[in-house]
Design an enzyme around this catalytic site. Structure first.
Site, PDB file in Angstrom:
ATOM      1  N   LYS A   1       5.628  -0.498   4.304  1.00 12.07           N
ATOM      2  CA  LYS A   1       5.243   0.863   3.925  1.00 12.07           C
ATOM      3  C   LYS A   1       6.350   1.896   4.208  1.00 12.07           C
ATOM      4  CE  LYS A   1       0.294  -0.006   4.514  1.00 12.07           C
ATOM      5  NZ  LYS A   1      -0.977   0.520   5.065  1.00 12.07           N
TER       6      LYS A   1
ATOM      7  N   THR B   1      -5.459  -3.047  11.978  1.00  8.54           N
ATOM      8  CA  THR B   1      -5.102  -1.842  11.208  1.00  8.54           C
ATOM      9  C   THR B   1      -4.683  -0.697  12.121  1.00  8.54           C
ATOM     10  OG1 THR B   1      -6.744  -2.493   9.571  1.00  8.54           O
ATOM     11  CG2 THR B   1      -5.980  -0.215   9.469  1.00  8.54           C
TER      12      THR B   1
ATOM     13  N   ARG C   1      -2.293 -11.794   8.253  1.00  6.44           N
ATOM     14  CA  ARG C   1      -3.081 -10.770   8.937  1.00  6.44           C
ATOM     15  C   ARG C   1      -2.909 -10.880  10.456  1.00  6.44           C
ATOM     16  NH1 ARG C   1      -6.035  -7.688   5.718  1.00  6.44           N
ATOM     17  NH2 ARG C   1      -7.645  -7.119   7.211  1.00  6.44           N
TER      18      ARG C   1
ATOM     19  N   PHE D   1      -9.976   9.249   4.052  1.00  6.30           N
ATOM     20  CA  PHE D   1      -8.515   9.201   4.194  1.00  6.30           C
ATOM     21  C   PHE D   1      -7.793   8.880   2.883  1.00  6.30           C
ATOM     22  CE2 PHE D   1     -10.217   5.040   5.586  1.00  6.30           C
ATOM     23  CZ  PHE D   1      -9.556   4.181   4.710  1.00  6.30           C
TER      24      PHE D   1
ATOM     25  N   GLU E   1      -4.066  -8.064  -6.259  1.00  3.22           N
ATOM     26  CA  GLU E   1      -2.944  -7.231  -5.808  1.00  3.22           C
ATOM     27  C   GLU E   1      -1.611  -7.808  -6.279  1.00  3.22           C
ATOM     28  OE1 GLU E   1      -5.204  -5.634  -1.753  1.00  3.22           O
ATOM     29  OE2 GLU E   1      -3.392  -6.848  -1.553  1.00  3.22           O
TER      30      GLU E   1
ATOM     31  N   ASN F   1       0.956   2.597   9.209  1.00  2.00           N
ATOM     32  CA  ASN F   1       0.864   1.382  10.026  1.00  2.00           C
ATOM     33  C   ASN F   1       1.804   0.268   9.548  1.00  2.00           C
ATOM     34  OD1 ASN F   1      -0.544   0.696   7.752  1.00  2.00           O
ATOM     35  ND2 ASN F   1      -2.426   0.070   8.789  1.00  2.00           N
TER      36      ASN F   1
ATOM     37  N   ARG G   1       2.308  -4.455  13.741  1.00  2.48           N
ATOM     38  CA  ARG G   1       1.758  -3.102  13.929  1.00  2.48           C
ATOM     39  C   ARG G   1       1.841  -2.656  15.386  1.00  2.48           C
ATOM     40  NH1 ARG G   1      -3.087  -4.219   9.681  1.00  2.48           N
ATOM     41  NH2 ARG G   1      -2.200  -3.190   7.853  1.00  2.48           N
TER      42      ARG G   1
ATOM     43  N   TYR H   1      -5.188   1.364  -4.234  1.00  3.53           N
ATOM     44  CA  TYR H   1      -6.162   1.596  -3.160  1.00  3.53           C
ATOM     45  C   TYR H   1      -7.506   2.096  -3.688  1.00  3.53           C
ATOM     46  CZ  TYR H   1      -2.828   0.749   0.617  1.00  3.53           C
ATOM     47  OH  TYR H   1      -1.966   0.165   1.512  1.00  3.53           O
TER      48      TYR H   1
ATOM     49  N   HIS I   1       1.053  -3.684   4.843  1.00  5.97           N
ATOM     50  CA  HIS I   1      -0.241  -4.024   4.249  1.00  5.97           C
ATOM     51  C   HIS I   1      -0.258  -5.520   3.980  1.00  5.97           C
ATOM     52  CE1 HIS I   1      -3.663  -4.107   1.467  1.00  5.97           C
ATOM     53  NE2 HIS I   1      -2.909  -4.901   0.724  1.00  5.97           N
TER      54      HIS I   1
END
Ligand code: CMP
Length: 139
Positions: free
Chosen positions: A10, A92, A86, A58, A127, A113, A103, A50, A116
């Protein structure tokens, strides 16, 4: 089972030059990068990606954040790649992320964060198709 998952580095992480450190954690976990590109999303692309969060408070901030700078899109492949990645990312919310995870080490806050990862085989397929043409994925 060999799976594929979508990974995004990100804008908070590209801004701090963390791509290499994040990639090292991914590859050290045995995940193989079978596609990778650096892009900057338009508002439309971020909104579409998203869309499932559209009703969340948010959402607009998340879209603004995800379009605030370059991102790195990747397809990762490996045994149980979705769950494995993950684990490598951590929770998250970085305050809840286990030690050694991406993270825990790099995220600034719950929104910025750093990474993704897809959360299910259905979303991974969706995705990946949203972000890559088939010919851009080389296993
Ligand atoms: P990601 O895994 O990309 O999925 C949705 C994103 O929304 C998440 O990472 C965070 O960047 C962001 N997000 C999730 N929950 C919150 C929250 N409570 N406040 C702000 N941003 C959030």
């Amino acid at each position: 089972m060999t799976e594929r998952t979508l990974s995004i580095i990100k804008p908070d992480a590209t801004r701090r030059n963390l791509e290499g450190k994040i990639l090292a954690k991914i590859q050290d976990a045995g995940l193989k990068v079978v596609a990778m590109k650096r892009v900057r999303w338009t508002k439309y692309q971020a909104e579409k990606f998203y869309e499932v969060h559209r009703e969340r408070p948010f959402y607009q901030d998340l879209v603004a954040f995800m379009t605030s700078g370059p991102i790195v899109l990747m397809v990762l492949e490996g045994e149980n790649a979705i769950a494995r990645y993950r684990e490598v990312m951590g929770a998250t919310n970085p305050e809840e992320a286990a030690e050694g995870t991406i993270r825990a080490e790099f995220a600034e806050n719950i929104e910025a964060n750093s990474v993704h990862g897809s959360d299910s085989p259905e979303n991974a397929a969706k995705e990946i198709a949203m972000c890559f043409d088939g010919a851009e994925i080389v296993g």
